[in-house]
Design a protein around this motif. Structure first.
Motif, PDB file in Angstrom:
ATOM      1  N   ALA A 171     -21.708 -28.701  30.767  1.00  0.00           N
ATOM      2  CA  ALA A 171     -22.725 -28.055  31.600  1.00  0.00           C
ATOM      3  C   ALA A 171     -23.528 -27.036  30.806  1.00  0.00           C
ATOM      4  O   ALA A 171     -24.754 -26.934  30.959  1.00  0.00           O
ATOM      5  N   GLN A 172     -22.849 -26.281  29.935  1.00  0.00           N
ATOM      6  CA  GLN A 172     -23.544 -25.279  29.125  1.00  0.00           C
ATOM      7  C   GLN A 172     -24.473 -25.947  28.115  1.00  0.00           C
ATOM      8  O   GLN A 172     -25.585 -25.475  27.860  1.00  0.00           O
ATOM      9  N   CYS A 173     -24.023 -27.063  27.536  1.00  0.00           N
ATOM     10  CA  CYS A 173     -24.845 -27.794  26.579  1.00  0.00           C
ATOM     11  C   CYS A 173     -26.129 -28.287  27.244  1.00  0.00           C
ATOM     12  O   CYS A 173     -27.227 -28.145  26.690  1.00  0.00           O
ATOM     13  N   ILE A 174     -25.996 -28.873  28.421  1.00  0.00           N
ATOM     14  CA  ILE A 174     -27.175 -29.374  29.139  1.00  0.00           C
ATOM     15  C   ILE A 174     -28.087 -28.220  29.525  1.00  0.00           C
ATOM     16  O   ILE A 174     -29.319 -28.310  29.420  1.00  0.00           O
ATOM     17  N   ALA A 175     -27.501 -27.092  29.947  1.00  0.00           N
ATOM     18  CA  ALA A 175     -28.298 -25.915  30.294  1.00  0.00           C
ATOM     19  C   ALA A 175     -29.071 -25.406  29.084  1.00  0.00           C
ATOM     20  O   ALA A 175     -30.238 -24.998  29.202  1.00  0.00           O
ATOM     21  N   ASN A 176     -28.432 -25.434  27.917  1.00  0.00           N
ATOM     22  CA  ASN A 176     -29.110 -25.005  26.688  1.00  0.00           C
ATOM     23  C   ASN A 176     -30.284 -25.916  26.358  1.00  0.00           C
ATOM     24  O   ASN A 176     -31.352 -25.454  25.955  1.00  0.00           O
ATOM     25  N   ALA A 177     -30.070 -27.223  26.523  1.00  0.00           N
ATOM     26  CA  ALA A 177     -31.142 -28.173  26.255  1.00  0.00           C
ATOM     27  C   ALA A 177     -32.301 -27.973  27.234  1.00  0.00           C
ATOM     28  O   ALA A 177     -33.480 -28.003  26.845  1.00  0.00           O
TER      29      ALA A 177
ATOM     30  N   ASN B 178     -30.728 -35.237  10.321  1.00  0.00           N
ATOM     31  CA  ASN B 178     -31.301 -33.915  10.077  1.00  0.00           C
ATOM     32  C   ASN B 178     -31.955 -33.462  11.376  1.00  0.00           C
ATOM     33  O   ASN B 178     -32.743 -34.203  11.962  1.00  0.00           O
ATOM     34  N   LEU B 179     -31.669 -32.259  11.820  1.00  0.00           N
ATOM     35  CA  LEU B 179     -32.246 -31.759  13.060  1.00  0.00           C
ATOM     36  C   LEU B 179     -33.416 -30.804  12.830  1.00  0.00           C
ATOM     37  O   LEU B 179     -33.846 -30.121  13.758  1.00  0.00           O
ATOM     38  N   VAL B 180     -33.946 -30.752  11.599  1.00  0.00           N
ATOM     39  CA  VAL B 180     -35.029 -29.821  11.301  1.00  0.00           C
ATOM     40  C   VAL B 180     -36.349 -30.565  11.098  1.00  0.00           C
ATOM     41  O   VAL B 180     -37.163 -30.676  12.000  1.00  0.00           O
ATOM     42  N   CYS B 181     -36.574 -31.091   9.892  1.00  0.00           N
ATOM     43  CA  CYS B 181     -37.883 -31.659   9.555  1.00  0.00           C
ATOM     44  C   CYS B 181     -38.323 -32.857  10.409  1.00  0.00           C
ATOM     45  O   CYS B 181     -39.513 -32.988  10.687  1.00  0.00           O
TER      46      CYS B 181
ATOM     47  N   LYS C  78     -26.071 -26.371  19.914  1.00  0.00           N
ATOM     48  CA  LYS C  78     -27.020 -27.027  19.008  1.00  0.00           C
ATOM     49  C   LYS C  78     -28.467 -26.969  19.509  1.00  0.00           C
ATOM     50  O   LYS C  78     -29.385 -26.753  18.716  1.00  0.00           O
ATOM     51  N   PRO C  79     -28.730 -27.188  20.813  1.00  0.00           N
ATOM     52  CA  PRO C  79     -30.133 -27.113  21.257  1.00  0.00           C
ATOM     53  C   PRO C  79     -30.771 -25.752  21.008  1.00  0.00           C
ATOM     54  O   PRO C  79     -31.990 -25.668  20.802  1.00  0.00           O
ATOM     55  N   LEU C  80     -29.974 -24.686  21.025  1.00  0.00           N
ATOM     56  CA  LEU C  80     -30.508 -23.352  20.777  1.00  0.00           C
ATOM     57  C   LEU C  80     -30.666 -23.084  19.284  1.00  0.00           C
ATOM     58  O   LEU C  80     -31.569 -22.345  18.873  1.00  0.00           O
ATOM     59  N   LYS C  81     -29.814 -23.682  18.481  1.00  0.00           N
ATOM     60  CA  LYS C  81     -29.909 -23.507  17.036  1.00  0.00           C
ATOM     61  C   LYS C  81     -31.063 -24.302  16.438  1.00  0.00           C
ATOM     62  O   LYS C  81     -31.663 -23.889  15.433  1.00  0.00           O
TER      63      LYS C  81
ATOM     64  N   PRO D  26     -34.073 -25.638  18.175  1.00  0.00           N
ATOM     65  CA  PRO D  26     -34.881 -25.832  19.389  1.00  0.00           C
ATOM     66  C   PRO D  26     -36.058 -26.774  19.224  1.00  0.00           C
ATOM     67  O   PRO D  26     -36.444 -27.459  20.180  1.00  0.00           O
ATOM     68  N   HIS D  27     -36.649 -26.822  18.031  1.00  0.00           N
ATOM     69  CA  HIS D  27     -37.845 -27.657  17.852  1.00  0.00           C
ATOM     70  C   HIS D  27     -37.535 -29.139  18.069  1.00  0.00           C
ATOM     71  O   HIS D  27     -38.347 -29.870  18.632  1.00  0.00           O
ATOM     72  N   MET D  28     -36.365 -29.567  17.626  1.00  0.00           N
ATOM     73  CA  MET D  28     -36.000 -30.975  17.790  1.00  0.00           C
ATOM     74  C   MET D  28     -35.800 -31.317  19.265  1.00  0.00           C
ATOM     75  O   MET D  28     -36.267 -32.355  19.757  1.00  0.00           O
ATOM     76  N   PHE D  29     -35.117 -30.450  19.979  1.00  0.00           N
ATOM     77  CA  PHE D  29     -34.850 -30.724  21.387  1.00  0.00           C
ATOM     78  C   PHE D  29     -36.108 -30.566  22.231  1.00  0.00           C
ATOM     79  O   PHE D  29     -36.286 -31.259  23.232  1.00  0.00           O
ATOM     80  N   ALA D  30     -37.009 -29.688  21.802  1.00  0.00           N
ATOM     81  CA  ALA D  30     -38.285 -29.540  22.500  1.00  0.00           C
ATOM     82  C   ALA D  30     -39.165 -30.762  22.303  1.00  0.00           C
ATOM     83  O   ALA D  30     -39.960 -31.117  23.179  1.00  0.00           O
ATOM     84  N   ALA D  31     -39.017 -31.434  21.156  1.00  0.00           N
ATOM     85  CA  ALA D  31     -39.856 -32.594  20.840  1.00  0.00           C
ATOM     86  C   ALA D  31     -39.305 -33.894  21.413  1.00  0.00           C
ATOM     87  O   ALA D  31     -39.986 -34.923  21.382  1.00  0.00           O
ATOM     88  N   SER D  32     -38.083 -33.869  21.942  1.00  0.00           N
ATOM     89  CA  SER D  32     -37.417 -35.095  22.388  1.00  0.00           C
ATOM     90  C   SER D  32     -37.552 -35.281  23.900  1.00  0.00           C
ATOM     91  O   SER D  32     -37.501 -34.330  24.664  1.00  0.00           O
ATOM     92  N   GLY D  33     -37.711 -36.541  24.297  1.00  0.00           N
ATOM     93  CA  GLY D  33     -37.792 -36.854  25.715  1.00  0.00           C
ATOM     94  C   GLY D  33     -36.442 -37.090  26.348  1.00  0.00           C
ATOM     95  O   GLY D  33     -36.290 -37.001  27.572  1.00  0.00           O
ATOM     96  N   LEU D  34     -35.442 -37.401  25.510  1.00  0.00           N
ATOM     97  CA  LEU D  34     -34.101 -37.715  26.006  1.00  0.00           C
ATOM     98  C   LEU D  34     -33.057 -37.156  25.066  1.00  0.00           C
ATOM     99  O   LEU D  34     -33.201 -37.248  23.842  1.00  0.00           O
ATOM    100  N   MET D  35     -32.017 -36.563  25.617  1.00  0.00           N
ATOM    101  CA  MET D  35     -30.843 -36.165  24.842  1.00  0.00           C
ATOM    102  C   MET D  35     -29.677 -37.053  25.263  1.00  0.00           C
ATOM    103  O   MET D  35     -29.337 -37.114  26.446  1.00  0.00           O
ATOM    104  N   ILE D  36     -29.096 -37.739  24.293  1.00  0.00           N
ATOM    105  CA  ILE D  36     -27.877 -38.512  24.547  1.00  0.00           C
ATOM    106  C   ILE D  36     -26.688 -37.688  24.079  1.00  0.00           C
ATOM    107  O   ILE D  36     -26.605 -37.301  22.906  1.00  0.00           O
TER     108      ILE D  36
END
Length: 269
Positions: free
Chosen positions: A229-235, A173-176, A199-202, A204-214
């Motif tokens: 490249a676009q995915c990483i830019a979004n994150a 789950n990418l919300v709660c 996904k990072p834009l849809k 955002p709270h999860m990606f903002a709270a994370s220290g690492l994106m795999i």
């Protein structure tokens, strides 16, 4: 009950057992804090916005209690030098495959433990145990995330040793899960290249709270229309400080970068 999303009920949560008790030598006893459960009384709203105010108050109380429990977990982890990570993603990202691959690579060099979160079944915990690493399954019923109290109750049974790594695999789950601190050192969000680079834009709270994106399943890139490249830019747009690792849990491409990140984070305390 999770008042932030209306999911679940405490009576539906089931904390599993360890099928085979591992050695208790140097195992650390986790003590559950004596925080009383909040009781809420609902009365008929007297104003049009009264219900909204009450729900906001309940949400604040629930998250406040969770944060106190998370602080208790964190203090325990820090005292025992247990490196705890919260793995989060949407369903099907490859979290469990990544985790089993990681454990097979680490288990001869350091002591690892896993808390598995799913609404039902012990399938993923069984996959983890097949690596020889102790794992506790937490079934949340209708709940869509783990919380700090569930982690504390699982720790009572898991009894991890000092100087170990604890992987917490959250419910898909990418919300709660972005709102619930478990006492972890960091959140690691896993995103599969099959999911879409937005996904990072849809979420955002999860990606903002994370220290690492795999970015997982990169072995499939030749067969997909996915803009890395676009995915990483979004994150980075959501979280400029987020780190990014590209890998394939299946082929182990890029796995060394992930293992190096783990080691560096442990050294930093």
């Amino acid at each position: 009950m999770c008042t932030t999303c209306g999911c679940g009920h405490p009576d539906q949560v089931r904390i599993g057992e360890l099928p085979h008790r591992h050695s208790d030598d140097d195992a650390q006893e986790y003590t559950t804090p004596n925080f009383s459960h909040s009781t809420f009384h609902f009365n008929k709203p007297t104003e049009p916005d009264d219900t909204q105010k009450r729900l906001l108050k309940i949400e604040q109380d629930v998250l406040g209690k969770n944060n106190r429990l998370a602080d208790h977990n964190r203090a325990f982890f820090e005292k025992q030098h247990i490196f705890a990570l919260n793995l989060v993603s949407s369903p099907g990202s490859g979290k469990t495959t990544l985790l089993t691959t990681t454990l097979n690579a680490l288990k001869n060099d350091c002591t690892c433990y896993v808390i598995e979160g799913d609404q039902q079944t012990e399938n993923d915990a069984d996959r983890i145990r097949a690596t020889g690493v102790p794992a506790i399954q937490v079934n949340t019923g209708k709940g869509c995330h783990l919380d700090a109290q569930m982690i504390g109750e699982a720790m009572v049974k898991l009894r991890p040793k000092a100087d170990s790594i604890l992987f917490i695999e959250n419910v898909g789950n990418l919300v709660c899960p972005s709102e619930f601190d478990l006492g972890e050192k960091a959140k690691v969000v896993i995103l599969s290249v099959t999911e879409g680079e937005d996904k990072p834009l849809k979420y955002p709270h999860m990606f903002a709270a994370s220290g690492l994106m795999i970015l997982n399943k990169v072995d499939l890139l030749p067969y997909l229309n996915f803009d890395v490249a676009q995915c990483i830019a979004n994150a980075k747009r959501v979280n400029p400080s987020i780190e990014v690792i590209q890998l394939s849990a299946t082929t182990e491409q890029g796995l060394g970068d992930w293992l190096n990140w783990l080691e560096n984070q442990r050294k930093q305390g």
